[in-house]
Design an enzyme around this catalytic site. Sequence first.
Site, short mmCIF file in Angstrom:
data_model
loop_
_atom_site.label_atom_id
_atom_site.label_comp_id
_atom_site.label_asym_id
_atom_site.label_seq_id
_atom_site.Cartn_x
_atom_site.Cartn_y
_atom_site.Cartn_z
N GLU A 118 0.35 0.97 12.29
CA GLU A 118 -0.22 2.13 11.56
C GLU A 118 0.86 3.21 11.58
OE1 GLU A 118 -1.15 5.20 10.68
OE2 GLU A 118 -2.96 5.53 11.88
N CYS A 169 -2.50 11.34 10.72
CA CYS A 169 -1.84 10.32 9.88
C CYS A 169 -2.43 10.28 8.49
CB CYS A 169 -1.85 8.95 10.55
SG CYS A 169 -3.39 8.50 11.32
#
Length: 470
Positions: free
Chosen positions: A244, A278
């Site tokens: 990720e 994120c």
Amino acid sequence: METYDSLLSRIEPAHGQASRTIFDPATGKPVGEAPIHTIDDLETAVAAAVAAQPAWAALGHDARSAALMKAADAVERSAEELAQLLSREQGKPLNGPNARFEVGACVAWLRATAALPLEPETMVDDGETRAELHYRPIGVVGAIGPWNWPMMIAVWQIAPALRMGNAVVVKPSQNTPLSVLALVAVINEELPEGLLAVLSSGREVGSRLTEHPAIGKLMFTGSTAAGRAIIKSSADTVKRLTMELGGNDAGIVLPDADPKAIAEDLFWGAFINTGQTCAALKRLYVHDSIYDAVCTELTNVAKAMPMGNGLDENNVLGPLQNKAQYNVVDELVEAAKASGARVLIGGNPDHEQPGFFYPTTLVADIDNDNPLVAEEQFGPALPIIRYTTVDEAVAKANALDVGLGASVWSSDLSAAREVAAKLEAGTVWINRHGAVDPRIPFGGAKQSGYGLEFGVEGLKALGVPQVING
Ligand code: TXE
């Protein structure tokens, strides 16, 4: 005497007893001492994990889920102390979608992950052939995490790994080790000895973890650059990977959206955790016909959101976690200003004040190739780009080599879904941005990474598929 002192007292020292002081990004004052674990500590932790894993795997799903439920209860019992420590180390306020919210998410994710169903799937059963797909434990999983949501992301990695019968060795960011050390100490109240370990150290130990032959899988959340290094160093042992790698999420406001109605959700989509997220909204594309109205409404919301020390219950925005990130944001905004872009609010940090506080900043009339748009700011500075056709907005949104999340904002759900299908991103939200859910798979497109987290798909990623044919 701090509220979280009892948590710090449960953190075990490194074998060599070495430690370093962690400082509060809001005040510069010490928060606590983090052990400096070495390669020797890593070897000890991995050996203990290898030894503990088979018995844990043999317990089966129901018993492991029950242990995760108890771990969730333990985190809930220590929630306020954990939130206080997180606020002091990471900087995020206690209030708002911040420290207490993050600890609450840890509890919710542990429970939801424990409750997910995972039955063997029958692939073929036609009287002649019977084939079932099962998922076996991998063994020992390495979990490497960042400093923005240190506790929550650790749980995203730990919970499915444990549920699937694996042991876990966690390597938190060197910027926020105390939060994860304390969280793991609490979770470990409910787990067998050696099954879940945490190593507080820098990249050297992290790097060794990524090449260690006893580690079968790596869960990584962090920068694309570190992700690339980890992919390379894990290649010799052919590790399974979930990567990720963050992104630069676009949001597209269609001409029929209601600026006033969407302004607050737009704001939090971009500024949650003071922009250090994120899957936050990092580039906002607004149709020319409502551009000025959206800018005005967003500015009004931004003015009403207090920033300051996280322990003050009034504040909902905090400092950047570290000076390096403060400098990134400052440089990008200065470059935008120099290019002639229009600052609607903020953009004037006081470099002399204590703490890494960068003011909430909105930048309008900015080109798509400006660095504040093209690079990940990872902080409280949102560029707002004007567009005239939806095709143009989609092309600009898709122009980068990352694609974690994206969003479309409209009063017409089917029109929004049509645009969503054209966006190159792992998740596209409609009329909100960044909402994650433990039941719904989450992962990146392009260089935002690969592999799904959460939901049943997330569990499968922490197992080795095995076909039983016959
Ligand atoms: O992350 P790194 P940093 C982005 C954000 C930020 C930038 C750098 O733009 O400005 O990344 O942040 C470990 N082998 N994100 O420097 O370097 C490291 O010790 C093994 C987006 O903090 O990626 C830490 O535990 N481990 C992101 C973790 O990787 C290694 C969240 C992350 O560090 C390693 C945070 C190596 N070779 C920052 N190199 C997101 N996806 O949300 C680093 N590490």
